[in-house]
Design an enzyme around this catalytic site. Sequence first.
Site, PDB file in Angstrom:
ATOM      1  CD  GLU A 182      -5.042   0.508   3.040  1.00 29.63           C
ATOM      2  OE1 GLU A 182      -4.926  -0.428   3.756  1.00 29.63           O
ATOM      3  OE2 GLU A 182      -5.587   0.261   1.871  1.00 29.63           O
TER       4      GLU A 182
ATOM      5  NE  ARG B  25      -3.896  -2.047   0.064  1.00 32.19           N
ATOM      6  CZ  ARG B  25      -3.626  -3.376  -0.624  1.00 32.19           C
ATOM      7  NH1 ARG B  25      -2.711  -3.551  -1.435  1.00 32.19           N
ATOM      8  NH2 ARG B  25      -4.200  -4.545  -0.700  1.00 32.19           N
TER       9      ARG B  25
ATOM     10  CB  SER C  66      -8.496  -1.222   4.413  1.00 35.44           C
ATOM     11  OG  SER C  66      -9.100  -2.479   3.962  1.00 35.44           O
TER      12      SER C  66
END
Length: 321
Positions: free
Chosen positions: A298, A179, A228
């Site tokens: 995130e 990510r 998320s």
Amino acid sequence: MRFPDLVPQLKAALPELRGRLTANQPLADITWFRVGGPAQVFYAPADADDLAYFRAGIPTDLQVIVIGLGSNLLVRDGGVPGVVIRLGRGFSQVAIEPGHRIRCGTAVPDVKLARAAADAGISGLAFYRGIPGSVGGALRMNGGAHGRETKDVLVEARAVDPQGRQHALSLADMDFTYRHCGIPADWTFTEAVFQGMPGEPAEILQQMSEVAEYREANQPIKDRTGGSTFKNPPGDSAWKLIDAAGCRGLRVGGAKVSELHCNFLINDGNATAEDIERLGETVRARVRQTSGVVLQWEIVRIGLARDGKLTGEALAEMTVG
Ligand SMILES: Cc1cc2nc3c(=O)[nH]c(=O)nc-3n(C[C@H](O)[C@H](O)[C@H](O)COP(=O)(O)OP(=O)(O)OC[C@H]3O[C@@H](n4cnc5c(N)ncnc54)[C@H](O)[C@@H]3O)c2cc1C
């Protein structure tokens, strides 16, 4: 909440600009959470050359942020000072190339990329069916799902830097990790080339349907959410730590931890960005207390708090007993 209007000054300094500039453009409507204040200047470039001209010509101290489809983004209530760039029509081309490759602009939604690949008999990109962002967001976040990530399928990308220089970037240049992309945060991706494999359109479409069904059953995809919230810590799952800390269903104001998937935060109707950020920080603090793990956001948070309000961990300190 309104910022001083910088648009006349920018237009005067950039007589050949072809893209659109708007002052105090609301951002809530174009993000998944549906919260947050305006952009001081909102810029929709006509194409990559226009973007390069803009970046080279604006004052160097003006803060510039690019956003995609706002599916991994929390815009704070006080809005975003400086410039928010959002790519549109000039970055929405999709072209099939020899060798099972697809070249596309970074405003293209991931879902559209997956569908174009399926139609052309190119397999390996069906996982993008489940990611509701743009190709630009997928490059920045190394977006991934169902065991595949952008780093597994990207061949090359193009980007414009803050000085207005255009760069061709190889997969190695992107320096992808989980990510994360190693290209400086103030560069804007404009184009990408993906590598797939030969496949049967019907089979690929079937895979995409399975991805969609899985999402519907396991994620609150019809809610106002940012995907998320926290990255999975090495060797662990953020949702398991959040569940073990008793945070499933936890509320702050109009924000709630999803009952369906507890690494998702939801705007339950009337949340402010502050409610959502405070809820996220409360979850982080409780997970730290119960497991010792410090979760990393995130979701990308941008902009200012409303006058005099706090952001980040300071919010949680007042909430967690
Ligand atoms: C229901 C739901 C499910 C999700 N499932 C997944 C999943 O399975 N896997 C996954 O990885 N993510 C998932 N996400 C998160 C999100 O969709 C991805 O992170 C996506 O890649 C973000 O793209 P975006 O266009 O919405 O970017 P935004 O949210 O608008 O921005 C995210 C970041 O990308 C940067 N960015 C956007 N465009 C550009 C550009 N052109 N150039 C440079 N930087 C840019 C922004 O500056 C920001 O830092 C999910 C989100 C939701 C709401």
